[in-house]
Design a protein around this motif. Structure first.
Motif, PDB file in Angstrom:
ATOM      1  N   LEU A  87      -0.146  -4.993 -11.623  1.00 14.19           N
ATOM      2  CA  LEU A  87       0.457  -4.155 -10.585  1.00 14.19           C
ATOM      3  C   LEU A  87       0.551  -2.730 -11.111  1.00 14.19           C
ATOM      4  O   LEU A  87       1.020  -2.512 -12.235  1.00 14.19           O
ATOM      5  CB  LEU A  87       1.873  -4.647 -10.258  1.00 14.19           C
ATOM      6  CG  LEU A  87       1.991  -6.088  -9.781  1.00 14.19           C
ATOM      7  CD1 LEU A  87       3.400  -6.598  -9.992  1.00 14.19           C
ATOM      8  CD2 LEU A  87       1.613  -6.156  -8.319  1.00 14.19           C
ATOM      9  N   PHE A  88       0.133  -1.772 -10.280  1.00 14.24           N
ATOM     10  CA  PHE A  88       0.217  -0.363 -10.650  1.00 14.24           C
ATOM     11  C   PHE A  88       0.800   0.425  -9.491  1.00 14.24           C
ATOM     12  O   PHE A  88       0.370   0.248  -8.347  1.00 14.24           O
ATOM     13  CB  PHE A  88      -1.165   0.200 -11.018  1.00 14.24           C
ATOM     14  CG  PHE A  88      -1.803  -0.535 -12.158  1.00 14.24           C
ATOM     15  CD1 PHE A  88      -1.423  -0.264 -13.463  1.00 14.24           C
ATOM     16  CD2 PHE A  88      -2.735  -1.522 -11.916  1.00 14.24           C
ATOM     17  CE1 PHE A  88      -1.978  -0.971 -14.526  1.00 14.24           C
ATOM     18  CE2 PHE A  88      -3.302  -2.232 -12.970  1.00 14.24           C
ATOM     19  CZ  PHE A  88      -2.920  -1.948 -14.274  1.00 14.24           C
ATOM     20  N   ALA A  89       1.773   1.279  -9.778  1.00 11.64           N
ATOM     21  CA  ALA A  89       2.377   2.150  -8.773  1.00 11.64           C
ATOM     22  C   ALA A  89       1.982   3.583  -9.087  1.00 11.64           C
ATOM     23  O   ALA A  89       2.322   4.109 -10.151  1.00 11.64           O
ATOM     24  CB  ALA A  89       3.901   2.007  -8.782  1.00 11.64           C
ATOM     25  N   LEU A  90       1.266   4.204  -8.141  1.00 12.39           N
ATOM     26  CA  LEU A  90       0.773   5.563  -8.317  1.00 12.39           C
ATOM     27  C   LEU A  90       1.466   6.500  -7.330  1.00 12.39           C
ATOM     28  O   LEU A  90       1.888   6.072  -6.253  1.00 12.39           O
ATOM     29  CB  LEU A  90      -0.738   5.622  -8.053  1.00 12.39           C
ATOM     30  CG  LEU A  90      -1.614   4.625  -8.804  1.00 12.39           C
ATOM     31  CD1 LEU A  90      -3.074   4.818  -8.409  1.00 12.39           C
ATOM     32  CD2 LEU A  90      -1.422   4.757 -10.298  1.00 12.39           C
ATOM     33  N   PRO A  91       1.541   7.770  -7.668  1.00 11.30           N
ATOM     34  CA  PRO A  91       2.066   8.741  -6.702  1.00 11.30           C
ATOM     35  C   PRO A  91       1.218   8.757  -5.427  1.00 11.30           C
ATOM     36  O   PRO A  91       0.083   8.279  -5.414  1.00 11.30           O
ATOM     37  CB  PRO A  91       1.965  10.077  -7.448  1.00 11.30           C
ATOM     38  CG  PRO A  91       1.988   9.697  -8.890  1.00 11.30           C
ATOM     39  CD  PRO A  91       1.235   8.393  -8.951  1.00 11.30           C
ATOM     40  N   GLY A  92       1.771   9.367  -4.383  1.00 14.94           N
ATOM     41  CA  GLY A  92       1.116   9.376  -3.085  1.00 14.94           C
ATOM     42  C   GLY A  92       0.085  10.465  -2.865  1.00 14.94           C
ATOM     43  O   GLY A  92      -0.553  10.503  -1.828  1.00 14.94           O
ATOM     44  N   SER A  93      -0.120  11.332  -3.828  1.00 18.21           N
ATOM     45  CA  SER A  93      -1.119  12.388  -3.649  1.00 18.21           C
ATOM     46  C   SER A  93      -2.521  11.875  -3.958  1.00 18.21           C
ATOM     47  O   SER A  93      -2.702  11.022  -4.826  1.00 18.21           O
ATOM     48  CB  SER A  93      -0.808  13.592  -4.539  1.00 18.21           C
ATOM     49  OG  SER A  93      -1.132  13.309  -5.882  1.00 18.21           O
ATOM     50  N   THR A  94      -3.509  12.410  -3.242  1.00 16.65           N
ATOM     51  CA  THR A  94      -4.890  11.998  -3.513  1.00 16.65           C
ATOM     52  C   THR A  94      -5.291  12.384  -4.934  1.00 16.65           C
ATOM     53  O   THR A  94      -6.010  11.635  -5.598  1.00 16.65           O
ATOM     54  CB  THR A  94      -5.867  12.622  -2.498  1.00 16.65           C
ATOM     55  OG1 THR A  94      -5.717  14.034  -2.510  1.00 16.65           O
ATOM     56  CG2 THR A  94      -5.626  12.101  -1.106  1.00 16.65           C
TER      57      THR A  94
END
Length: 180
Positions: A135-142
């Motif tokens: 599982l990886f959580a990334l910021p919402g910016s492209t």
């Protein structure tokens, strides 16, 4: 030194993309689409894609559902990793993790520092493992999604990447559940 060993066969990984947003629909989900394009462009399979509101319990429930699905190897979420009151993706991920991949956030910060300088401190990107699923959580910016994929995940989700990668240890992620 990190490298691709062309003598090893590429193994396609089944990846789900979860966009966390109170305001975006599929047509406006540029970050989720950026991940989809990179995932499929690398030869991996898009196993699922969804958009969910910034609600901790709902995010955690979706992560658990996908971790229980034998057709999903990896879940990448985008959005909700910042510092505002509605940013609860990191907490939802940590509700689900069996083990956190501490260095993922550190390496992401190093990559981000090269692009956005000290603004990188505002991201809480995280990674972990639950039920044999990454599982990886990334910021919402492209830009953040591109950086995380291009600089970290593209390599770690490629079985040919040496000296080691996440794919080669898939069979051992849940070995503790098989012990007698």
């Amino acid at each position: 030194m990190s490298r691709i060993d062309d003598t090893r066969e590429f193994i396609s990984v089944r990846i789900a993309v979860l966009t966390v947003s109170d305001t975006r629909g599929m047509d406006e989900d540029r970050s989720g689409q950026t991940l989809v394009d990179r995932i499929t462009g690398a030869g991996h399979l898009l196993a699922a894609r969804e958009i969910i509101r910034d609600e901790r319990d709902q995010i955690a429930a979706k992560l658990r559902e996908w971790c229980a699905d034998p057709e999903i190897d990896v879940v990448i979420s985008t959005g909700g990793t910042g510092l505002t009151g509605r940013d609860v993706t990191v907490e939802a991920h940590r509700d689900v993790y069996e083990k956190e991949i501490d260095a993922f956030g550190t390496v992401f910060t190093i990559v981000s520092m090269k692009k956005i300088g000290t603004s990188a401190v505002q991201s809480r990107a995280t990674g972990g493992v639950a039920n044999g699923t990454y599982l990886f959580a990334l910021p919402g910016s492209t830009g953040a999604c591109k950086d995380a994929w291009d600089e970290i995940l593209a390599y770690q989700l490629d079985y040919r990447h040496m000296p080691c990668n996440f794919v080669e240890i898939f069979p051992r992620l849940d070995e503790h559940k098989r012990r007698k």
